[in-house]
Write a protein that holds these residues in place. Sequence first.
Motif, PDB file in Angstrom:
ATOM      1  N   GLY A  11       0.690  -0.967  -0.286  1.00 41.57           N
ATOM      2  CA  GLY A  11      -0.022   0.425  -0.199  1.00 41.57           C
ATOM      3  C   GLY A  11       0.969   1.659  -0.103  1.00 41.57           C
ATOM      4  N   GLY A  57      -0.300   4.516   2.059  1.00 44.07           N
ATOM      5  CA  GLY A  57      -0.506   5.152   3.121  1.00 44.07           C
ATOM      6  C   GLY A  57       0.871   5.653   3.203  1.00 44.07           C
ATOM      7  N   ARG A  58       1.049   6.625   4.593  1.00 48.21           N
ATOM      8  CA  ARG A  58       1.779   7.506   5.242  1.00 48.21           C
ATOM      9  C   ARG A  58       0.510   7.801   6.260  1.00 48.21           C
ATOM     10  N   ARG A  59       1.492   7.750   7.105  1.00 45.54           N
ATOM     11  CA  ARG A  59       1.552   7.358   8.902  1.00 45.54           C
ATOM     12  C   ARG A  59       0.679   8.910   9.115  1.00 45.54           C
ATOM     13  N   GLU A 119      -1.092  10.808   7.421  1.00 43.35           N
ATOM     14  CA  GLU A 119      -1.806  11.686   6.192  1.00 43.35           C
ATOM     15  C   GLU A 119      -3.884  11.524   7.201  1.00 43.35           C
ATOM     16  N   GLU A 120      -3.872  10.276   8.153  1.00 47.68           N
ATOM     17  CA  GLU A 120      -5.217   9.883   9.568  1.00 47.68           C
ATOM     18  C   GLU A 120      -3.787   9.396  10.243  1.00 47.68           C
ATOM     19  N   ARG A 135      -4.121   5.606  10.986  1.00 48.09           N
ATOM     20  CA  ARG A 135      -2.622   5.044  10.447  1.00 48.09           C
ATOM     21  C   ARG A 135      -1.623   5.014  11.167  1.00 48.09           C
ATOM     22  N   GLU A 152      -0.929   2.345  12.027  1.00 48.38           N
ATOM     23  CA  GLU A 152       0.038   0.730  11.647  1.00 48.38           C
ATOM     24  C   GLU A 152       1.473   0.999  11.630  1.00 48.38           C
ATOM     25  N   PHE A 181       3.819  -0.829   3.811  1.00 50.30           N
ATOM     26  CA  PHE A 181       3.627   0.569   3.982  1.00 50.30           C
ATOM     27  C   PHE A 181       5.005   0.914   3.582  1.00 50.30           C
ATOM     28  N   SER A 213       4.787   4.699   5.009  1.00 45.12           N
ATOM     29  CA  SER A 213       5.028   5.073   6.077  1.00 45.12           C
ATOM     30  C   SER A 213       5.470   6.061   7.094  1.00 45.12           C
ATOM     31  N   GLU A 240       4.600  14.443   4.246  1.00 51.58           N
ATOM     32  CA  GLU A 240       4.001  14.698   2.716  1.00 51.58           C
ATOM     33  C   GLU A 240       5.050  15.548   1.556  1.00 51.58           C
ATOM     34  N   THR A 252      -4.807  14.134  -0.618  1.00 53.31           N
ATOM     35  CA  THR A 252      -4.704  12.999  -0.820  1.00 53.31           C
ATOM     36  C   THR A 252      -5.945  12.442  -1.506  1.00 53.31           C
TER      37      THR A 252
END
Length: 128
Positions: free
Chosen positions: A7, A9-11, A13-14, A17, A20, A58, A61, A65, A121
């Motif tokens: 995936g 996704g970055r930590r 971002e939300e 996460r 995660e 990830f 992750s 940004e 995003t």
Amino acid sequence: KIDCAIGGGRRDEEKARAKERFFSHRNDFGEWDPKNQRPELWNLLNGKHFEGEHFRAFPISNWTEMDVWNYIKRENIKIPSLYIAHEREVVWRNNSWIPVSEFLKLEEGEKAEKKKIRFRTLGDITIT
């Protein structure tokens, strides 16, 4: 019958996460249990799993940004126009600009406006 899915996704971002892991364990039902994640000490990753379980990796992750934008600049990657701010029909809801689409029902008192907006995003059906 998949051992690992990758995936992007970055930590940052939300909130969800933030817990995660880079190498995230999922049970045989595909569920993520934050309390059952393996430690990631010194970047050693434990890929052992039982039948039916899998991991989601990830690789970015820990990136921010700004890390992503710096990578894009360094590698001279063309930026899709969806990432650039442009005029969109939006509505202000819950302290955010939400794109107007066939999937969004305006609530009483809400009025759609045209604004030059850039979304951090992408991937939501209402904007892509």
